[in-house]
Design a protein around this motif. Sequence first.
Motif, PDB file in Angstrom:
ATOM      1  N   VAL A 185       3.184  -4.192   5.493  1.00  0.00           N
ATOM      2  CA  VAL A 185       3.896  -3.329   5.458  1.00  0.00           C
ATOM      3  C   VAL A 185       3.314  -2.154   5.980  1.00  0.00           C
ATOM      4  O   VAL A 185       2.319  -1.193   5.887  1.00  0.00           O
ATOM      5  CB  VAL A 185       4.343  -2.916   4.070  1.00  0.00           C
ATOM      6  CG1 VAL A 185       5.603  -1.773   4.195  1.00  0.00           C
ATOM      7  CG2 VAL A 185       4.357  -4.165   3.431  1.00  0.00           C
ATOM      8  N   ALA A 186       3.540  -1.677   6.775  1.00  0.00           N
ATOM      9  CA  ALA A 186       4.081  -0.122   7.202  1.00  0.00           C
ATOM     10  C   ALA A 186       4.791   1.136   7.143  1.00  0.00           C
ATOM     11  O   ALA A 186       6.074   0.606   7.028  1.00  0.00           O
ATOM     12  CB  ALA A 186       3.093  -0.335   9.237  1.00  0.00           C
ATOM     13  N   PHE A 187       4.367   1.968   7.381  1.00  0.00           N
ATOM     14  CA  PHE A 187       5.175   3.128   7.330  1.00  0.00           C
ATOM     15  C   PHE A 187       4.728   4.212   7.206  1.00  0.00           C
ATOM     16  O   PHE A 187       4.065   4.601   8.406  1.00  0.00           O
ATOM     17  CB  PHE A 187       5.336   3.596   5.399  1.00  0.00           C
ATOM     18  CG  PHE A 187       3.807   3.645   4.854  1.00  0.00           C
ATOM     19  CD1 PHE A 187       3.870   4.945   4.368  1.00  0.00           C
ATOM     20  CD2 PHE A 187       2.913   2.638   4.394  1.00  0.00           C
ATOM     21  CE1 PHE A 187       2.764   5.402   4.125  1.00  0.00           C
ATOM     22  CE2 PHE A 187       1.939   3.302   4.052  1.00  0.00           C
ATOM     23  CZ  PHE A 187       2.108   4.404   3.757  1.00  0.00           C
ATOM     24  N   PRO A 188       5.957   5.017   7.872  1.00  0.00           N
ATOM     25  CA  PRO A 188       5.279   6.487   8.404  1.00  0.00           C
ATOM     26  C   PRO A 188       4.749   7.719   7.730  1.00  0.00           C
ATOM     27  O   PRO A 188       5.457   7.423   6.622  1.00  0.00           O
ATOM     28  CB  PRO A 188       6.541   7.028   9.805  1.00  0.00           C
ATOM     29  CG  PRO A 188       7.762   6.315   8.704  1.00  0.00           C
ATOM     30  CD  PRO A 188       7.360   4.950   8.175  1.00  0.00           C
ATOM     31  N   THR A 189       4.256   8.451   7.888  1.00  0.00           N
ATOM     32  CA  THR A 189       4.444   9.829   6.752  1.00  0.00           C
ATOM     33  C   THR A 189       4.063  10.373   8.175  1.00  0.00           C
ATOM     34  O   THR A 189       3.911  11.311   9.637  1.00  0.00           O
ATOM     35  CB  THR A 189       2.795   9.496   6.369  1.00  0.00           C
ATOM     36  OG1 THR A 189       1.422   9.470   7.170  1.00  0.00           O
ATOM     37  CG2 THR A 189       2.195   8.094   5.529  1.00  0.00           C
ATOM     38  N   ARG A 190       3.327  11.691   7.225  1.00  0.00           N
ATOM     39  CA  ARG A 190       3.175  13.730   8.199  1.00  0.00           C
ATOM     40  C   ARG A 190       2.469  12.849   8.484  1.00  0.00           C
ATOM     41  O   ARG A 190       1.665  13.775   9.965  1.00  0.00           O
ATOM     42  CB  ARG A 190       3.017  14.644   7.227  1.00  0.00           C
ATOM     43  CG  ARG A 190       4.144  14.955   6.314  1.00  0.00           C
ATOM     44  CD  ARG A 190       4.071  15.601   5.511  1.00  0.00           C
ATOM     45  NE  ARG A 190       5.649  16.463   4.471  1.00  0.00           N
ATOM     46  CZ  ARG A 190       6.057  17.236   4.800  1.00  0.00           C
ATOM     47  NH1 ARG A 190       6.181  17.707   6.103  1.00  0.00           N
ATOM     48  NH2 ARG A 190       6.977  16.964   3.755  1.00  0.00           N
ATOM     49  N   ASP A 191       1.335  12.467   8.885  1.00  0.00           N
ATOM     50  CA  ASP A 191      -0.155  12.035  10.233  1.00  0.00           C
ATOM     51  C   ASP A 191       0.029  11.052  10.742  1.00  0.00           C
ATOM     52  O   ASP A 191      -0.871  10.611  10.982  1.00  0.00           O
ATOM     53  CB  ASP A 191      -1.371  12.354   8.631  1.00  0.00           C
ATOM     54  CG  ASP A 191      -1.128  13.189   7.903  1.00  0.00           C
ATOM     55  OD1 ASP A 191      -1.802  14.383   8.516  1.00  0.00           O
ATOM     56  OD2 ASP A 191      -2.487  13.230   6.624  1.00  0.00           O
ATOM     57  N   GLY A 192       1.137  10.494  10.667  1.00  0.00           N
ATOM     58  CA  GLY A 192       1.324   9.101  12.004  1.00  0.00           C
ATOM     59  C   GLY A 192       1.362   8.153  10.288  1.00  0.00           C
ATOM     60  O   GLY A 192       1.583   8.021   9.492  1.00  0.00           O
ATOM     61  N   PHE A 193       1.455   6.833  11.341  1.00  0.00           N
ATOM     62  CA  PHE A 193       1.425   5.462  10.499  1.00  0.00           C
ATOM     63  C   PHE A 193       0.573   4.941   9.771  1.00  0.00           C
ATOM     64  O   PHE A 193      -0.487   5.994  10.209  1.00  0.00           O
ATOM     65  CB  PHE A 193       1.396   4.002  11.782  1.00  0.00           C
ATOM     66  CG  PHE A 193       3.195   4.153  12.842  1.00  0.00           C
ATOM     67  CD1 PHE A 193       4.417   4.178  11.537  1.00  0.00           C
ATOM     68  CD2 PHE A 193       3.131   4.787  13.594  1.00  0.00           C
ATOM     69  CE1 PHE A 193       5.405   4.128  12.584  1.00  0.00           C
ATOM     70  CE2 PHE A 193       4.717   5.021  14.722  1.00  0.00           C
ATOM     71  CZ  PHE A 193       5.880   4.891  13.746  1.00  0.00           C
ATOM     72  N   GLN A 194       0.784   4.159   8.722  1.00  0.00           N
ATOM     73  CA  GLN A 194      -0.336   4.296   8.125  1.00  0.00           C
ATOM     74  C   GLN A 194       0.164   2.475   7.167  1.00  0.00           C
ATOM     75  O   GLN A 194       1.632   2.420   7.434  1.00  0.00           O
ATOM     76  CB  GLN A 194      -0.547   4.683   6.378  1.00  0.00           C
ATOM     77  CG  GLN A 194      -1.218   6.042   7.143  1.00  0.00           C
ATOM     78  CD  GLN A 194      -1.530   6.873   6.115  1.00  0.00           C
ATOM     79  OE1 GLN A 194      -0.589   6.167   4.535  1.00  0.00           O
ATOM     80  NE2 GLN A 194      -1.391   8.240   6.308  1.00  0.00           N
ATOM     81  N   LYS A 195      -1.044   1.375   6.743  1.00  0.00           N
ATOM     82  CA  LYS A 195      -0.608   0.320   6.599  1.00  0.00           C
ATOM     83  C   LYS A 195      -0.619   0.692   4.727  1.00  0.00           C
ATOM     84  O   LYS A 195      -1.836   0.916   4.405  1.00  0.00           O
ATOM     85  CB  LYS A 195      -1.509  -0.715   7.274  1.00  0.00           C
ATOM     86  CG  LYS A 195      -1.014  -0.944   8.230  1.00  0.00           C
ATOM     87  CD  LYS A 195      -1.911  -2.217   8.532  1.00  0.00           C
ATOM     88  CE  LYS A 195      -1.650  -2.479  10.435  1.00  0.00           C
ATOM     89  NZ  LYS A 195      -2.528  -3.533  10.383  1.00  0.00           N
ATOM     90  N   ILE A 196       0.208  -0.225   3.918  1.00  0.00           N
ATOM     91  CA  ILE A 196       0.144  -0.492   2.733  1.00  0.00           C
ATOM     92  C   ILE A 196      -1.298  -1.100   2.053  1.00  0.00           C
ATOM     93  O   ILE A 196      -1.170  -1.355   3.123  1.00  0.00           O
ATOM     94  CB  ILE A 196       1.709  -1.283   1.745  1.00  0.00           C
ATOM     95  CG1 ILE A 196       2.427  -0.042   1.799  1.00  0.00           C
ATOM     96  CG2 ILE A 196       1.156  -1.091   0.676  1.00  0.00           C
ATOM     97  CD1 ILE A 196       3.293  -0.721   1.355  1.00  0.00           C
ATOM     98  N   ASP A 197      -1.864  -0.015   1.610  1.00  0.00           N
ATOM     99  CA  ASP A 197      -3.798  -1.267   1.076  1.00  0.00           C
ATOM    100  C   ASP A 197      -3.654  -1.161  -0.158  1.00  0.00           C
ATOM    101  O   ASP A 197      -2.273  -0.749  -0.845  1.00  0.00           O
ATOM    102  CB  ASP A 197      -4.310  -0.176   1.289  1.00  0.00           C
ATOM    103  CG  ASP A 197      -5.680  -0.375   1.884  1.00  0.00           C
ATOM    104  OD1 ASP A 197      -6.287  -1.862   1.742  1.00  0.00           O
ATOM    105  OD2 ASP A 197      -6.839   0.615   2.327  1.00  0.00           O
ATOM    106  N   ARG A 198      -4.277  -2.251  -1.176  1.00  0.00           N
ATOM    107  CA  ARG A 198      -4.925  -2.890  -2.455  1.00  0.00           C
ATOM    108  C   ARG A 198      -3.407  -3.545  -2.277  1.00  0.00           C
ATOM    109  O   ARG A 198      -2.794  -2.074  -4.157  1.00  0.00           O
ATOM    110  CB  ARG A 198      -5.115  -1.459  -2.995  1.00  0.00           C
ATOM    111  CG  ARG A 198      -6.612  -0.687  -2.727  1.00  0.00           C
ATOM    112  CD  ARG A 198      -7.511  -0.289  -2.816  1.00  0.00           C
ATOM    113  NE  ARG A 198      -7.100   0.955  -3.923  1.00  0.00           N
ATOM    114  CZ  ARG A 198      -6.489   1.970  -3.187  1.00  0.00           C
ATOM    115  NH1 ARG A 198      -6.629   2.408  -1.880  1.00  0.00           N
ATOM    116  NH2 ARG A 198      -5.838   3.367  -4.323  1.00  0.00           N
ATOM    117  N   LEU A 199      -2.878  -4.196  -2.297  1.00  0.00           N
ATOM    118  CA  LEU A 199      -1.724  -4.631  -3.161  1.00  0.00           C
ATOM    119  C   LEU A 199      -2.422  -5.613  -3.436  1.00  0.00           C
ATOM    120  O   LEU A 199      -2.872  -6.769  -3.056  1.00  0.00           O
ATOM    121  CB  LEU A 199      -0.467  -5.604  -2.238  1.00  0.00           C
ATOM    122  CG  LEU A 199       0.662  -6.230  -2.260  1.00  0.00           C
ATOM    123  CD1 LEU A 199       1.119  -4.896  -3.074  1.00  0.00           C
ATOM    124  CD2 LEU A 199       0.522  -6.875  -1.475  1.00  0.00           C
TER     125      LEU A 199
END
Length: 303
Positions: A158-172
């Motif tokens: 699962v990826a999502f946008p942030t103020r610093d760009g796209f990130q992936k959900i980590d440590r699920l």
Amino acid sequence: MDKDYAEGLAQKLIIVRPYLLIAWAGLRREATRIVEALDAALPRTKQLEEHPEALFEILNSCSEGTEIVALVIAGSSIFPFCVRTRGFEIDDKRVYLLGSGAGDFFSFLQECPELVPSQEQADGLLARTTMLRFAARAMAFQVIGKGLENSWGGGFEVAFPTRDGFQKIDRLMFRAWKLERDGTYEYSGHSFFSRYVGQDLLLSRFNPEEKTYLIKSPLGQPSVPDAHETIWPEWTFELFILPTGQLVEAARYHPPHRPVSDFVEYSHGALVGWHWDKAYVDEVARQAAVFVAEGVGFKRHRY
């Protein structure tokens, strides 16, 4: 099936630049070529350049047998660019489907349109929680069916946008339980922990045997996990299966400054142990029994 299709495990979401996310389905070699070409051609900036001709030229070179959605952050907006993929509206919500599972997921969305959030919160947690729900179900159902080794490859990220760009959900941390009518529960044997080392994804399965899958990214250097690691989840997701087959789910987000009692232990990248917060699961199981009586199937917990 053609050996070039990613019928095994593969990363289907690739963050090429902070502003560029590639989602793909189909021929692995072609998707890898596109991603590598974009990585070589695009400047290593945090923001999109004014004239991104190289981006469009490379996407247009994609051959038959591969579908792509490129999501681009420009200013305060996100723009989709599609190759053999079309978006559609469902209850005034925009959705894009790729790959062999698109038909099944479309039917799923028609039956459960509420799974696509209509209103978002400023922190983006609602959308992330909703997509984690789908990802968790996808993992569980693939294991119950043909197993991860023979799965269709997507549904883990699962990826999502942030103020610093796209990130992936980590440590699920995902756990599946069998919930009885009297409120008692037992472990179902279908649980996972996923995390990233560099850009590579490590997906660990709990029981009937502990096994870790290394799912490499086409970008970046190969991952080198530490010799010994203790890792706390950022998200925990509980899925309760009732005797009727009904599912009740609960997600919990853990801010980085507030680690929880759940943790996993790794040795050189392989899972060697895990600990779970029984008091929390007890409370969620108690609430799940109440939710079933009230007709509720999903609840998100703030931690």
